[in-house]
Design a protein around this motif. Structure first.
Motif, short mmCIF file in Angstrom:
data_model
loop_
_atom_site.label_atom_id
_atom_site.label_comp_id
_atom_site.label_asym_id
_atom_site.label_seq_id
_atom_site.Cartn_x
_atom_site.Cartn_y
_atom_site.Cartn_z
N LYS A 90 -2.14 19.83 17.67
CA LYS A 90 -2.54 19.19 16.51
C LYS A 90 -4.20 19.48 16.14
N GLU A 91 -4.96 19.46 17.04
CA GLU A 91 -6.22 19.67 17.12
C GLU A 91 -6.59 21.45 16.53
N TYR A 92 -5.80 22.33 17.30
CA TYR A 92 -6.10 23.61 17.01
C TYR A 92 -5.59 23.94 15.55
N THR A 93 -4.28 23.50 15.03
CA THR A 93 -3.85 23.64 14.14
C THR A 93 -4.83 23.29 12.82
N GLU A 94 -5.23 22.03 12.88
CA GLU A 94 -6.35 21.57 11.96
C GLU A 94 -7.47 22.41 11.95
N LYS A 95 -7.93 23.29 12.86
CA LYS A 95 -9.00 24.12 12.95
C LYS A 95 -8.81 25.39 12.42
N ARG A 111 3.13 27.66 20.56
CA ARG A 111 2.72 28.68 19.82
C ARG A 111 2.72 28.22 18.62
N VAL A 112 1.97 28.96 17.77
CA VAL A 112 1.77 28.21 16.38
C VAL A 112 1.98 29.68 15.30
N ILE A 113 2.79 29.53 14.37
CA ILE A 113 2.79 30.72 13.54
C ILE A 113 2.47 30.05 11.97
N LEU A 130 2.95 27.28 5.23
CA LEU A 130 3.89 26.72 6.18
C LEU A 130 3.47 27.22 7.69
N VAL A 131 3.42 25.92 8.39
CA VAL A 131 2.74 25.63 9.68
C VAL A 131 3.90 25.43 10.68
N ALA A 148 11.16 23.40 17.42
CA ALA A 148 10.20 23.82 16.31
C ALA A 148 9.86 22.72 15.57
N GLN A 149 8.59 22.58 14.90
CA GLN A 149 8.14 21.48 14.05
C GLN A 149 7.61 21.97 13.05
N SER A 150 7.67 21.81 11.80
CA SER A 150 6.85 22.33 10.75
C SER A 150 6.49 21.58 9.78
N GLU A 151 5.38 21.87 9.13
CA GLU A 151 4.65 21.08 8.00
C GLU A 151 4.43 22.16 6.96
N PHE A 152 4.70 21.66 5.94
CA PHE A 152 4.58 22.65 4.86
C PHE A 152 3.73 22.00 3.51
#
Length: 183
Positions: free
Chosen positions: A78-83, A3-5, A39-40, A31-35
């Protein structure tokens, strides 16, 4: 399931991002995050409770005015998040929480001229009636009750809408199109 939030806020500071991140790390150890501007947070989800409840708790307990997008259908994170992140960044939230289906429908319909589907013969009352009917899952009795009108009156209004527009909102395909236009 991955999942991604994605959390969005007009002015996000690092302390708020850290607090949200630590809450999700407490629930989801992977859980991994990037800000950045947003905030992902990505994680594997095998829990039975709703992440919407966690988001509501963050808003009320930490008094942070945030908006969140949650997606459950991830293959390559990663690909999904970038899109998806650019879409969420530009998305105009109507509340504090949106699902993937909300994002998709709003993105698809944002550039459509609604006057192509609705004309001047449709007044605000009729639009409100049809929108309520659709929000009640096309349940005539439930919608009539919510609108404080007789069921037959609602049916007549639906017929009038169908006659004016040519769209039969009792048909799922037409109802889906009209609902997304009115949303």
């Amino acid at each position: 399931m991955k999942r991604v939030i994605v959390f969005k806020k007009s002015q996000f500071n690092s302390d708020e991002a850290s607090a949200i991140k630590s809450i999700f790390e407490g629930v989801y150890p992977d859980a991994q995050s990037e800000f950045n501007d947003l905030l992902v947070i990505t994680f594997s989800d095998d829990k039975e409770f709703s992440n919407r409840e966690i988001i509501e708790s963050i808003i009320t307990d930490l008094t942070i005015n945030i908006q969140a997008f949650e997606s459950r259908l991830l293959k390559d994170t990663k690909e999904y998040t970038e899109k998806i992140v650019p879409l969420v960044k530009d998305f105009e939230f109507s509340g504090y929480y949106i699902k993937e289906s909300d994002l998709v429908s709003k993105t698809l319909f944002k550039n459509i001229d609604h006057s192509l589907f609705l004309n001047e013969k449709i007044d605000d009352d009729l639009i409100y009636t049809i929108k309520t009917y659709l929000e009640c899952n096309m349940n005539t009795s439930k919608a009539a009750s919510k609108l404080f009108m007789h069921r037959n009156t609602l049916i007549n209004k639906i017929d009038k809408f169908n006659e004016i527009t040519g769209y039969d909102v009792r048909d799922f395909a037409d109802a889906s199109l009209i609902y997304n236009i009115l949303k």
